[in-house]
Design an enzyme around this catalytic site. Sequence first.
Site, PDB file in Angstrom:
ATOM      1  CE  LYS A 298      -4.959  -9.789  -3.313  1.00 28.28           C
ATOM      2  NZ  LYS A 298      -3.761  -9.102  -3.710  1.00 28.28           N
TER       3      LYS A 298
ATOM      4  CE  LYS B  74      -2.833 -11.200   3.054  1.00 25.80           C
ATOM      5  NZ  LYS B  74      -1.594 -10.812   2.472  1.00 25.80           N
TER       6      LYS B  74
ATOM      7  CE  LYS C 279       1.013  -3.942   0.231  1.00 25.18           C
ATOM      8  NZ  LYS C 279       0.760  -5.040  -0.690  1.00 25.18           N
TER       9      LYS C 279
END
Length: 332
Positions: free
Chosen positions: A114, A196, A199
């Site tokens: 992130k 992966k 969303k």
Amino acid sequence: METKKILYSGIQPSGAITLGNYIGAISNFVKLESQYNCLFAMADLHALTVRQVPADLRARTIQLTALYIACGLNPENNIIYCQSHVPQHAELSWILSCFSYMGELGRMTQFKAKSEKNSENINAGLFTYPVLMAADILLYQSDLVPVGADQKQHLELTRDIAQRFNGIYGDVFTIPDGYIPKVTAKIMSLMDPLKKMSKSDDPDSYISLLDSFDDIRRKLKRAVTDSDADIRFDPENKPGVSNLLSIYSALKNVSIEEAEKDFSGKGYGELKKDIAEVVVEHIRPIQEKYNMLMQDKAYLNDLLKTNAEKAQSIAQKTLRKVYKKVGLYQIK
Ligand code: AQP
């Protein structure tokens, strides 16, 4: 909540809930709910680690409440609640951050991923995310935590923090076990099957539980595969095809071998088309129930209010014990 063991899990309302969230997490919640006393959170505090549009975050929180129920979770037996409605999460998180090491937090894969993705906003919350997650789980003395494979590392850290704390102060926290399904624990991005499905990525890389059926068909038709025509499960050499087989096997509840057999002699075009129909038929009743629930916001609000109170009362017991153990002065 006396006799059964306690199950805890949550999902961030940080975007449209994906097929990855459904297969890796929600579908297992549904399988396990009857055997446990369950709490399922809309983890809105976690979502703040990435900049959110406030109105969207609010809307997605109530959407996720309805989706949990639409996917099959019983709203009467489970505590479906919003994380920020229970202030004890943030309070315990502070205490636990004093028992977590910079080194161990810095090793977390999600923090690294992130940070790369949000290089303009590597905030402290992104770094301490796993401490808040530990607080979520430990507040309720949870025995079992069903999560996708991507959260395994955070769960291990939760166990380490709990054991460290218990080692100093006695048995304060239950040490939780993870429940991570094997083959379908990680659903991959349709556009880059080495990553992966997330969303917060490009909408074409994921299928949302609320996508139109045309969008689902279009996205699967474009899913990245490979240049040979062989349909077999081989995540290393054929990540795209393997991902499609995983989705099929999870939704049809068949083994990977059976999935391979169902497509033997078929081409990629047919594979994608068939899987699109399986996804559409699986999602159709979920969307129908979701649309009904979203027409009754008063019901959803009442549920959140009642469940916030239930969750607070369990959480406060643990927090009081923790405050006492670490030596915070208690007013008599
Ligand atoms: N691709 C996935 N395959 C299987 N399971 C998955 N989960 C997430 N993605 C996959 C599982 O869904 C649960 C909720 O995840 P979360 O919302 O708390 O956070 P996340 O893991 O960071 O999910 P996303 O979709 O990738 O969200 P963003 O993009 O906001 O970071 C967890 O149990 C997770 O394992």
